[in-house]
Design an enzyme around this catalytic site. Structure first.
Site, PDB file in Angstrom:
ATOM      1  N   ARG A 145     -11.214   2.132 -10.005  1.00 57.39           N
ATOM      2  CA  ARG A 145     -10.334   3.313 -10.079  1.00 57.39           C
ATOM      3  C   ARG A 145     -10.420   3.944 -11.476  1.00 57.39           C
ATOM      4  NH1 ARG A 145      -5.000   2.584  -6.301  1.00 57.39           N
ATOM      5  NH2 ARG A 145      -6.172   1.981  -4.456  1.00 57.39           N
ATOM      6  N   ASP A 158       0.825  -1.212   0.000  1.00 59.52           N
ATOM      7  CA  ASP A 158       0.000   0.000   0.000  1.00 59.52           C
ATOM      8  C   ASP A 158       0.860   1.263   0.000  1.00 59.52           C
ATOM      9  OD1 ASP A 158      -2.316   1.443   0.004  1.00 59.52           O
ATOM     10  OD2 ASP A 158      -2.802   1.114   2.112  1.00 59.52           O
ATOM     11  N   GLU A 196     -12.008  -4.439  -5.874  1.00 60.58           N
ATOM     12  CA  GLU A 196     -12.485  -3.055  -5.792  1.00 60.58           C
ATOM     13  C   GLU A 196     -11.642  -2.110  -6.664  1.00 60.58           C
ATOM     14  OE1 GLU A 196     -12.042  -4.993  -3.015  1.00 60.58           O
ATOM     15  OE2 GLU A 196     -14.190  -5.313  -2.668  1.00 60.58           O
ATOM     16  N   ASN A 197     -10.383  -2.482  -6.924  1.00 65.20           N
ATOM     17  CA  ASN A 197      -9.504  -1.603  -7.701  1.00 65.20           C
ATOM     18  C   ASN A 197      -9.992  -1.384  -9.148  1.00 65.20           C
ATOM     19  OD1 ASN A 197      -6.408  -2.778  -6.137  1.00 65.20           O
ATOM     20  ND2 ASN A 197      -7.746  -1.066  -5.570  1.00 65.20           N
ATOM     21  N   ARG A 252       1.616  -4.961   6.062  1.00 64.24           N
ATOM     22  CA  ARG A 252       0.947  -3.924   5.268  1.00 64.24           C
ATOM     23  C   ARG A 252       1.788  -2.667   5.368  1.00 64.24           C
ATOM     24  NH1 ARG A 252      -5.302  -2.421   4.380  1.00 64.24           N
ATOM     25  NH2 ARG A 252      -4.960  -0.702   2.953  1.00 64.24           N
ATOM     26  N   GLY A 297       0.136   5.418  -4.407  1.00 58.15           N
ATOM     27  CA  GLY A 297      -0.464   6.686  -4.804  1.00 58.15           C
ATOM     28  C   GLY A 297       0.039   7.835  -3.943  1.00 58.15           C
ATOM     29  N   ARG A 298       0.056   7.622  -2.621  1.00 56.91           N
ATOM     30  CA  ARG A 298       0.511   8.693  -1.709  1.00 56.91           C
ATOM     31  C   ARG A 298       1.988   9.015  -1.909  1.00 56.91           C
ATOM     32  NH1 ARG A 298      -1.533   5.906   3.410  1.00 56.91           N
ATOM     33  NH2 ARG A 298      -1.961   4.286   1.868  1.00 56.91           N
ATOM     34  N   TRP A 299       2.769   7.987  -2.201  1.00 55.80           N
ATOM     35  CA  TRP A 299       4.207   8.194  -2.456  1.00 55.80           C
ATOM     36  C   TRP A 299       4.379   9.153  -3.633  1.00 55.80           C
ATOM     37  CZ3 TRP A 299       7.265   7.352  -6.754  1.00 55.80           C
ATOM     38  CH2 TRP A 299       8.651   7.333  -6.553  1.00 55.80           C
ATOM     39  N   SER A 317      -8.484  -5.077   4.715  1.00 51.90           N
ATOM     40  CA  SER A 317      -9.006  -4.707   3.395  1.00 51.90           C
ATOM     41  C   SER A 317      -9.333  -5.902   2.497  1.00 51.90           C
ATOM     42  CB  SER A 317      -8.032  -3.775   2.674  1.00 51.90           C
ATOM     43  OG  SER A 317      -7.880  -2.587   3.387  1.00 51.90           O
TER      44      SER A 317
END
Ligand code: FPP
Length: 234
Positions: free
Chosen positions: A64, A13, A60-61, A181, A16-18, A189
């Site tokens: 996106r 995980d 779920e991805n 994680r 995206g934030r990276w 998740s």
């Protein structure tokens, strides 16, 4: 004291934030994340970890934005063609868990090919969770068992934990000893809901693209300090 885990499962995980933290598009985080996959697999093999399961794409991805999903499909395509062929040479057995029917045909064909060509390998196993979720896996397993009951091939009174295990995508693969994680989130998740029953959990604050061999060692150290009792008294 517990030894090296035989099986680690990772929720990779924070891609995206990276990227966002560096002012880059989210897709760049996934590209870097793919490089981390190669590094961490090498490190895990060096440490004698026989099974590695990676959560690469959840059911779920698919929701996106299309450009992100397309980039991930391209990364999987490249990885299946290049990196996994390399692992095939290194005698790694490759497994895919999840609903592969949702992938483009060329990706499905490559998945089937790699599973077939590595069938006889047993030293190292790489399990890639793609279009996977624990609830979806359990739902598909229950459906299959219900079909067998309907066809008169199976008696409901004979359902045991072993029967359920054998109906899961992970049939034949031992449960993970350690689940890691990254990115600071502390949730499962929808990952391996059945299989994580007695797994030790480790949450790293590091985003997946920055996860290193040293961070893996921290997780293994933490695991070794745990007292695994599996519900019993020592
Ligand atoms: C979660 O981070 C990561 C994913 C949904 C994709 C994982 C894919 C890779 C690591 C690269 C490709 C993998 C292989 C096996 C070649 P996120 O995007 O949810 O991050 P965020 O929570 O910071 O937004």
């Amino acid at each position: 004291m517990t030894s090296t885990p035989q099986h680690i499962a990772i929720i990779m995980d924070g891609n995206g934030r990276w990227a966002t933290a560096k002012g880059l598009p989210r897709t760049e985080g996934h590209r870097q994340g793919a490089q981390t996959v190669t590094r961490i697999l090498e490190a895990a093999h060096k440490r004698g970890i026989r099974y590695v399961t990676l959560y690469a794409f959840s059911t779920e991805n698919w929701k996106r934005p299309a450009d992100e999903v397309n980039t991930l499909m391209d990364l999987f395509r490249q990885y299946l063609k290049k990196d996994l062929s390399e692992l095939e040479k290194q005698s790694v057995r490759i497994h895919f868990i999840g609903d592969r029917n949702r992938f483009p045909q060329d990706i499905q064909t490559q998945m089937n090919k790699l599973e077939q060509s590595t069938r006889s390998h047993d030293q190292y196993h790489l399990i890639l969770a793609l279009s996977y979720s624990g609830r979806d896996e359990l739902t598909r397993a229950v459906k299959r068992l219900a079909e067998q009951v309907k066809a008169g091939q199976f008696n409901p009174a004979d359902v045991t934990a072993e029967v359920i295990e054998a109906a899961l995508d992970t049939a034949g693969i031992p449960d993970p000893d350690l689940m890691i994680r990254t990115s600071g989130e502390q949730r499962i998740s929808n990952f391996l809901l059945w299989q994580l029953a007695y797994t030790e959990m480790y949450f790293s604050p590091v985003y997946w693209p920055d996860f290193t061999e040293e961070e893996l060692d921290k997780a293994i150290e933490a695991y070794r300090a745990r007292d695994r009792r599996f519900g019993k008294v020592k």
